[in-house]
Design a protein around this motif. Structure first.
Motif, PDB file in Angstrom:
ATOM      1  N   PHE A   4       7.580  62.047  67.537  1.00 14.20           N
ATOM      2  CA  PHE A   4       8.932  62.414  67.929  1.00 14.20           C
ATOM      3  C   PHE A   4       9.698  61.147  68.298  1.00 14.20           C
ATOM      4  N   ILE A   5      10.854  60.954  67.647  1.00  6.10           N
ATOM      5  CA  ILE A   5      11.713  59.804  67.926  1.00  6.10           C
ATOM      6  C   ILE A   5      13.115  60.304  68.233  1.00  6.10           C
ATOM      7  N   ALA A   6      13.942  59.438  68.803  1.00  5.52           N
ATOM      8  CA  ALA A   6      15.336  59.781  69.101  1.00  5.52           C
ATOM      9  C   ALA A   6      16.240  58.924  68.231  1.00  5.52           C
ATOM     10  N   GLY A   7      16.510  59.386  67.026  1.00  8.56           N
ATOM     11  CA  GLY A   7      17.387  58.665  66.119  1.00  8.56           C
ATOM     12  C   GLY A   7      16.756  57.384  65.606  1.00  8.56           C
ATOM     13  N   ARG A   8      17.524  56.669  64.805  1.00  3.87           N
ATOM     14  CA  ARG A   8      17.077  55.374  64.288  1.00  3.87           C
ATOM     15  C   ARG A   8      17.465  54.303  65.289  1.00  3.87           C
ATOM     16  N   SER A   9      16.465  53.695  65.876  1.00  6.84           N
ATOM     17  CA  SER A   9      16.690  52.630  66.844  1.00  6.84           C
ATOM     18  C   SER A   9      15.553  51.629  66.695  1.00  6.84           C
ATOM     19  N   PRO A  10      15.718  50.434  67.255  1.00  8.92           N
ATOM     20  CA  PRO A  10      14.610  49.475  67.193  1.00  8.92           C
ATOM     21  C   PRO A  10      13.322  50.030  67.805  1.00  8.92           C
ATOM     22  N   ARG A  11      13.439  50.773  68.892  1.00  8.58           N
ATOM     23  CA  ARG A  11      12.250  51.351  69.539  1.00  8.58           C
ATOM     24  C   ARG A  11      11.578  52.386  68.642  1.00  8.58           C
ATOM     25  N   VAL A  36      14.417  63.998  67.298  1.00  8.24           N
ATOM     26  CA  VAL A  36      14.824  65.025  68.259  1.00  8.24           C
ATOM     27  C   VAL A  36      16.342  65.185  68.342  1.00  8.24           C
ATOM     28  N   LEU A  37      17.077  64.182  67.900  1.00  6.65           N
ATOM     29  CA  LEU A  37      18.538  64.318  67.877  1.00  6.65           C
ATOM     30  C   LEU A  37      18.975  65.245  66.747  1.00  6.65           C
ATOM     31  N   ALA A  38      18.243  65.230  65.648  1.00  9.22           N
ATOM     32  CA  ALA A  38      18.562  66.075  64.510  1.00  9.22           C
ATOM     33  C   ALA A  38      17.973  67.479  64.665  1.00  9.22           C
ATOM     34  N   ASP A  39      16.842  67.594  65.343  1.00  6.80           N
ATOM     35  CA  ASP A  39      16.183  68.892  65.501  1.00  6.80           C
ATOM     36  C   ASP A  39      15.585  69.032  66.901  1.00  6.80           C
ATOM     37  N   PRO A  40      16.452  69.216  67.903  1.00  9.31           N
ATOM     38  CA  PRO A  40      15.961  69.288  69.287  1.00  9.31           C
ATOM     39  C   PRO A  40      15.039  70.472  69.564  1.00  9.31           C
ATOM     40  N   GLN A  41      15.135  71.529  68.766  1.00  5.40           N
ATOM     41  CA  GLN A  41      14.293  72.695  69.007  1.00  5.40           C
ATOM     42  C   GLN A  41      12.816  72.376  68.793  1.00  5.40           C
ATOM     43  N   LEU A  42      12.518  71.519  67.813  1.00  7.99           N
ATOM     44  CA  LEU A  42      11.117  71.142  67.582  1.00  7.99           C
ATOM     45  C   LEU A  42      10.554  70.394  68.783  1.00  7.99           C
ATOM     46  N   ALA A  43      11.359  69.532  69.386  1.00  8.68           N
ATOM     47  CA  ALA A  43      10.911  68.816  70.586  1.00  8.68           C
ATOM     48  C   ALA A  43      10.705  69.796  71.740  1.00  8.68           C
ATOM     49  N   GLU A  44      11.606  70.730  71.870  1.00 14.13           N
ATOM     50  CA  GLU A  44      11.471  71.726  72.934  1.00 14.13           C
ATOM     51  C   GLU A  44      10.228  72.590  72.715  1.00 14.13           C
ATOM     52  N   ASP A  46       7.460  71.757  71.407  1.00  8.65           N
ATOM     53  CA  ASP A  46       6.255  70.988  71.726  1.00  8.65           C
ATOM     54  C   ASP A  46       6.323  70.339  73.103  1.00  8.65           C
ATOM     55  N   PHE A  47       7.322  70.707  73.892  1.00 16.09           N
ATOM     56  CA  PHE A  47       7.472  70.209  75.265  1.00 16.09           C
ATOM     57  C   PHE A  47       7.532  68.686  75.330  1.00 16.09           C
ATOM     58  N   VAL A  48       8.281  68.091  74.414  1.00 16.47           N
ATOM     59  CA  VAL A  48       8.451  66.649  74.384  1.00 16.47           C
ATOM     60  C   VAL A  48       9.599  66.277  75.317  1.00 16.47           C
ATOM     61  N   LEU A  49       9.300  65.430  76.303  1.00 15.90           N
ATOM     62  CA  LEU A  49      10.294  65.042  77.310  1.00 15.90           C
ATOM     63  C   LEU A  49      10.774  63.613  77.154  1.00 15.90           C
ATOM     64  N   ALA A  50      10.049  62.799  76.394  1.00 16.38           N
ATOM     65  CA  ALA A  50      10.410  61.392  76.216  1.00 16.38           C
ATOM     66  C   ALA A  50      10.095  60.992  74.775  1.00 16.38           C
ATOM     67  N   THR A  51      10.781  59.965  74.309  1.00 21.10           N
ATOM     68  CA  THR A  51      10.510  59.454  72.970  1.00 21.10           C
ATOM     69  C   THR A  51      10.323  57.953  73.042  1.00 21.10           C
ATOM     70  N   PRO A  52       9.551  57.389  72.128  1.00 15.43           N
ATOM     71  CA  PRO A  52       8.731  58.084  71.144  1.00 15.43           C
ATOM     72  C   PRO A  52       7.505  58.743  71.783  1.00 15.43           C
ATOM     73  N   THR A  53       7.142  59.893  71.254  1.00 12.96           N
ATOM     74  CA  THR A  53       5.933  60.608  71.656  1.00 12.96           C
ATOM     75  C   THR A  53       5.130  60.934  70.405  1.00 12.96           C
ATOM     76  N   LEU A  54       3.860  60.577  70.426  1.00 13.11           N
ATOM     77  CA  LEU A  54       2.946  60.903  69.334  1.00 13.11           C
ATOM     78  C   LEU A  54       2.032  62.026  69.807  1.00 13.11           C
ATOM     79  N   ILE A  55       1.937  63.069  68.995  1.00 11.60           N
ATOM     80  CA  ILE A  55       1.032  64.174  69.307  1.00 11.60           C
ATOM     81  C   ILE A  55      -0.006  64.258  68.197  1.00 11.60           C
ATOM     82  N   LYS A  56      -1.263  64.097  68.583  1.00 12.69           N
ATOM     83  CA  LYS A  56      -2.375  64.304  67.639  1.00 12.69           C
ATOM     84  C   LYS A  56      -2.702  65.787  67.696  1.00 12.69           C
TER      85      LYS A  56
END
Length: 93
Positions: A4-11, A36-44, A46-56
Motif C-alpha cells: 500500500f502506497i500513497a500516490g507517486r512519491s519518492p518514498r 490508497v489515494l486512488a482506492d481508499p476502500q482497499l486500505a480500509e 485491510d486496516f492500513v493506517l500508514a504508508t508504505p505498508t507491505l502485507i504478506k
C-alpha cells in the motif's frame, strides 16, 4: 503480497524499488501495489493506517511491515525469510 502506497512519491517509489530489488531473484512472490489515494476502500478493508505498508498474505501467517523497506535484514525477518537460505547470500554462523 500487497504493498500500500500513497500516490507517486519518492518514498513510495523507494519502497517498491527496495522490495523488488531484495526479493525479485531470490523469492517467488506476487506483488500487488495499491495506491490508497486512488482506492481508499482497499486500505480500509485491510486496516492500513500508514504508508508504505507491505502485507504478506501467504503463506500463513500474515505479516505487516511499515516503512520504505530499505532495511534488508528487517524486511527479510518481517517476512520470515532466512537470509542465509537465499541464493547468493553468505552463510551466517
Amino acid at each position: 503480497m500487497k504493498l500500500f502506497i500513497a500516490g507517486r512519491s519518492p518514498r513510495s517509489d523507494s519502497a517498491v524499488e527496495n522490495l523488488q530489488q531484495m526479493l525479485a531473484d531470490n523469492v517467488d512472490f506476487e506483488l500487488t501495489v495499491i495506491d490508497v489515494l486512488a482506492d481508499p476502500q482497499l486500505a480500509e478493508d485491510d486496516f492500513v493506517l500508514a504508508t508504505p505498508t507491505l502485507i504478506k498474505v501467504a503463506p500463513a501467517p500474515s505479516r505487516r511491515i511499515i516503512g520504505d523497506l530499505s532495511d534488508r535484514k528487517s524486511l527479510l525477518r518481517g517476512l520470515d525469510i532466512r537470509e542465509s537460505s537465499l541464493p547468493g547470500d553468505p552463510k551466517t554462523t
